[in-house]
Enzyme design. Sequence first.
Site, PDB file in Angstrom:
ATOM      1  N   LEU A 241      11.395 -48.332 -62.490  1.00  0.00           N
ATOM      2  CA  LEU A 241      11.796 -49.108 -61.320  1.00  0.00           C
ATOM      3  C   LEU A 241      10.705 -50.070 -60.860  1.00  0.00           C
ATOM      4  O   LEU A 241       9.574 -49.667 -60.589  1.00  0.00           O
ATOM      5  CB  LEU A 241      12.156 -48.162 -60.172  1.00  0.00           C
ATOM      6  N   HIS A 242      11.079 -51.338 -60.760  1.00  0.00           N
ATOM      7  CA  HIS A 242      10.136 -52.360 -60.294  1.00  0.00           C
ATOM      8  C   HIS A 242      10.883 -53.578 -59.790  1.00  0.00           C
ATOM      9  O   HIS A 242      12.001 -53.875 -60.215  1.00  0.00           O
ATOM     10  CB  HIS A 242       9.174 -52.774 -61.417  1.00  0.00           C
ATOM     11  N   PHE A 243      10.251 -54.271 -58.865  1.00  0.00           N
ATOM     12  CA  PHE A 243      10.680 -55.575 -58.385  1.00  0.00           C
ATOM     13  C   PHE A 243       9.596 -56.575 -58.781  1.00  0.00           C
ATOM     14  O   PHE A 243       8.456 -56.198 -59.075  1.00  0.00           O
ATOM     15  CB  PHE A 243      10.852 -55.578 -56.864  1.00  0.00           C
TER      16      PHE A 243
END
Length: 441
Positions: A241-243
């Site tokens: 999970l990453h932005f």
Amino acid sequence: MILTIKKVPTVVSNYQEENSEKGFEGCGRNCLGKCCLPVSKLPLYAFKEDNSNLIGNSVEKSSEEQPRICFLHNLLLGQWEDRMSRGLFRYDVTACDTKIIPGRYGFIAQLNKGRHQKKRLTEFRVDKVLQDFDETKFNFTKVGQEEVLFRFEKSIDHNRHFFPSAPPITADSNSSSVVAINVSPIEYGHVLLIPQVLDCLPQRIDRGSFLLALHMAKEAADPFFRVGYNSLGAFATINHLHFQAYYLAAPFPVEKAPTRRIMTLKSPQDEGVIVSQLLNYPVRGLVFEGGNTVQDLSDSVATSCIFLQNNNIPFNVLIADCGRRIFLFPQCYAEKQARGEASQELLDTLVNPAVWEISGHIVLKRQEDFDDASETYAWRLLAEVSLSDKRFHEVKAYVLEAAGFQTDMEENNRDLEREPIYEQPSPEAVTHLPQDCMVFY
């Protein structure tokens, strides 16, 4: 049938080497894994979670808040430039040619050959938006701490704080969220926000992580700092999970596109989140804004994203205007590629239309494509990404129903085609960004 495509993934960390001879267990590399992060003393920016202020209000501009705005810029950009001076990036993105394509929308083209060089081929599954985390694949726990700028977490006392050397994580602490450089940057200040890195969350939206991303956009307090998200199947290349976020001192074309209001999520205070539909833009999408609090807006979008991923529909998200406006784009381009239905002319450009490209900042790898870039070309490329009109309206109805949106009686009796069309103002120029971070000509 499992759909896969041969593709060139973006390398976002210097430790992203599939055949690396270095082990990661008990590594001693000062990484972000459980072996090293709990005893680290990374800088910590603790943001103030203030749900009493409407997200639609202007960014705080009081004398006591102004230093906070300047400080956050200095922290992120100063740390980012420090990593550049230390040679941690794969190329100098400030040397990449960038131009605004003539036309109504002003699509932005960048020539970035470095983003395509020295990448390894891989099989990337695109027919499944939700996939389990695989610790044997590259993930952000394998990143060295020299690539991390600071931890980004909610303050426990409702005030903003910065700790140059934060206390180590304890067993009672929540897993840290960190901001790290993207070593293959698209623009100045390109960073990754990795929520709860030690929890090894796969690339899927949940309410807490999306709220964290929205707070980052709000804390930055700069309309030229945008936060983006790509789901699996919509050109996310790492299932951790990453932005992403970066500065671009120009309005994105999608930010200038006209919109038409379609629905409102009513709340007890009767200040609902408003949903509009993009008009006259090559990619069909929704725009969320309003609400009583940051969390109202965040939960509305997160719930919509959760519906999409649970129903195996790839999507991209752009958080713009300091968190006040959020664009949601269901898309189908990777699946079209896998099925052999995408235009070969566009495939030859090696452009992967993720959130930045869809928003109008198109990263090109070939000189001839950059030289010949036109609004017609940009429009044709992005139109390949969009759901058909029929499919979009089906998905839109399901998404809005899942998120609890409804029209009131007056709206039910109103012809939406006669709703006013809203033209969006462009972000105002800022002076704190380096003037040489883009090359326009």
